[in-house]
Write a protein that holds these residues in place. Sequence first.
Motif, mmCIF file in Angstrom:
data_model
loop_
_atom_site.group_PDB
_atom_site.id
_atom_site.type_symbol
_atom_site.label_atom_id
_atom_site.label_comp_id
_atom_site.label_asym_id
_atom_site.label_seq_id
_atom_site.Cartn_x
_atom_site.Cartn_y
_atom_site.Cartn_z
ATOM 1 N N ILE A 4 0.825 -1.199 0.000
ATOM 2 C CA ILE A 4 0.000 0.000 0.000
ATOM 3 C C ILE A 4 0.867 1.261 0.000
ATOM 4 O O ILE A 4 1.910 1.301 0.654
ATOM 5 C CB ILE A 4 -0.972 -0.010 1.207
ATOM 6 C CG1 ILE A 4 -2.016 1.087 1.044
ATOM 7 C CG2 ILE A 4 -0.226 0.119 2.517
ATOM 8 C CD1 ILE A 4 -3.184 0.961 1.994
ATOM 9 N N ASN A 5 0.460 2.240 -0.770
ATOM 10 C CA ASN A 5 1.138 3.541 -0.881
ATOM 11 C C ASN A 5 2.559 3.452 -1.433
ATOM 12 O O ASN A 5 3.376 4.348 -1.190
ATOM 13 C CB ASN A 5 1.141 4.268 0.470
ATOM 14 C CG ASN A 5 -0.254 4.549 0.968
ATOM 15 O OD1 ASN A 5 -1.116 4.977 0.220
ATOM 16 N ND2 ASN A 5 -0.487 4.280 2.239
ATOM 17 N N ALA A 6 2.863 2.410 -2.167
ATOM 18 C CA ALA A 6 4.212 2.220 -2.707
ATOM 19 C C ALA A 6 4.351 2.932 -4.055
ATOM 20 O O ALA A 6 4.564 2.317 -5.099
ATOM 21 C CB ALA A 6 4.516 0.732 -2.845
ATOM 22 N N TYR A 7 4.200 4.250 -4.020
ATOM 23 C CA TYR A 7 4.372 5.058 -5.218
ATOM 24 C C TYR A 7 4.709 6.489 -4.807
ATOM 25 O O TYR A 7 4.435 6.915 -3.687
ATOM 26 C CB TYR A 7 3.131 5.033 -6.104
ATOM 27 C CG TYR A 7 1.875 5.490 -5.395
ATOM 28 C CD1 TYR A 7 1.455 6.813 -5.461
ATOM 29 C CD2 TYR A 7 1.118 4.592 -4.648
ATOM 30 C CE1 TYR A 7 0.321 7.238 -4.791
ATOM 31 C CE2 TYR A 7 -0.021 5.005 -3.990
ATOM 32 C CZ TYR A 7 -0.425 6.334 -4.070
ATOM 33 O OH TYR A 7 -1.543 6.749 -3.404
ATOM 34 N N VAL A 8 5.329 7.196 -5.715
ATOM 35 C CA VAL A 8 5.749 8.583 -5.522
ATOM 36 C C VAL A 8 5.001 9.434 -6.533
ATOM 37 O O VAL A 8 4.804 9.013 -7.677
ATOM 38 C CB VAL A 8 7.272 8.715 -5.740
ATOM 39 C CG1 VAL A 8 7.716 10.167 -5.729
ATOM 40 C CG2 VAL A 8 8.038 7.902 -4.712
ATOM 41 N N ILE A 9 4.600 10.638 -6.124
ATOM 42 C CA ILE A 9 3.976 11.595 -7.036
ATOM 43 C C ILE A 9 4.669 12.943 -6.879
ATOM 44 O O ILE A 9 4.770 13.460 -5.765
ATOM 45 C CB ILE A 9 2.470 11.779 -6.759
ATOM 46 C CG1 ILE A 9 1.717 10.458 -6.864
ATOM 47 C CG2 ILE A 9 1.880 12.816 -7.729
ATOM 48 C CD1 ILE A 9 0.249 10.560 -6.433
ATOM 49 N N TYR A 10 5.148 13.478 -7.992
ATOM 50 C CA TYR A 10 5.686 14.836 -8.037
ATOM 51 C C TYR A 10 4.857 15.626 -9.043
ATOM 52 O O TYR A 10 4.684 15.191 -10.182
ATOM 53 C CB TYR A 10 7.145 14.859 -8.496
ATOM 54 C CG TYR A 10 8.096 14.136 -7.590
ATOM 55 C CD1 TYR A 10 8.135 14.408 -6.221
ATOM 56 C CD2 TYR A 10 8.976 13.188 -8.094
ATOM 57 C CE1 TYR A 10 9.018 13.745 -5.385
ATOM 58 C CE2 TYR A 10 9.867 12.532 -7.270
ATOM 59 C CZ TYR A 10 9.882 12.808 -5.919
ATOM 60 O OH TYR A 10 10.757 12.151 -5.091
ATOM 61 N N GLU A 11 4.372 16.785 -8.606
ATOM 62 C CA GLU A 11 3.630 17.660 -9.501
ATOM 63 C C GLU A 11 4.157 19.081 -9.348
ATOM 64 O O GLU A 11 4.472 19.512 -8.236
ATOM 65 C CB GLU A 11 2.139 17.656 -9.167
ATOM 66 C CG GLU A 11 1.472 16.328 -9.390
ATOM 67 C CD GLU A 11 -0.004 16.327 -9.021
ATOM 68 O OE1 GLU A 11 -0.803 15.878 -9.843
ATOM 69 O OE2 GLU A 11 -0.331 16.800 -7.909
ATOM 70 N N ILE A 12 4.243 19.772 -10.459
ATOM 71 C CA ILE A 12 4.521 21.208 -10.457
ATOM 72 C C ILE A 12 3.433 21.837 -11.310
ATOM 73 O O ILE A 12 3.199 21.417 -12.443
ATOM 74 C CB ILE A 12 5.904 21.545 -11.044
ATOM 75 C CG1 ILE A 12 7.016 20.890 -10.239
ATOM 76 C CG2 ILE A 12 6.096 23.061 -11.111
ATOM 77 C CD1 ILE A 12 8.407 21.087 -10.833
ATOM 78 N N SER A 13 2.757 22.848 -10.751
ATOM 79 C CA SER A 13 1.686 23.530 -11.472
ATOM 80 C C SER A 13 1.908 25.033 -11.401
ATOM 81 O O SER A 13 2.304 25.562 -10.354
ATOM 82 C CB SER A 13 0.326 23.202 -10.856
ATOM 83 O OG SER A 13 0.091 21.820 -10.873
#
Length: 159
Positions: free
Chosen positions: A49-58
Amino acid sequence: MKIKTIIIGVIILLVIYVVVVILSSFLKKDEKINKLNSLRFTYSTGYHINAYVIYEISLVEGKYIASIKPTDLPDEDKKEYELSKEEVNTVIKKLNEYKIISWNGFRKTDKYVLDGNSFSMYIIYDGDKTISASGYMMWPNNYRNVRDYLDEKLGGLYK
């Protein structure tokens, strides 16, 4: 006589096609990101569970906002940070260095792996141009460099 004309026509079409493909690849090599409108990069880090990364630039109302969700934390724990234009320009420079535009259209999957890792990248730049790429156990050129850089630059902001 008709067969010769058809063969010559096909050869001419093939030559035109090859020239267009070669010219478009040369033009694409020089293309660079000048202004970042948005970036979303995600990748998996395991099978739990939750084994992911998210990067966002807006770009929101003239300000760059980075949203970061590290691995092993729920989405609710993501944090936002304001980035200066200089920081975003540094990211753009690095993405151009790694030829991120060449990723556009990358969609590859290793069908022989059933529980591997994946990634996705979606960028809007220079107004309305886009880069879209994804993969499952297959990676575009410089993938590891881009991921490591974003881990350091954006992931390093998370406190």
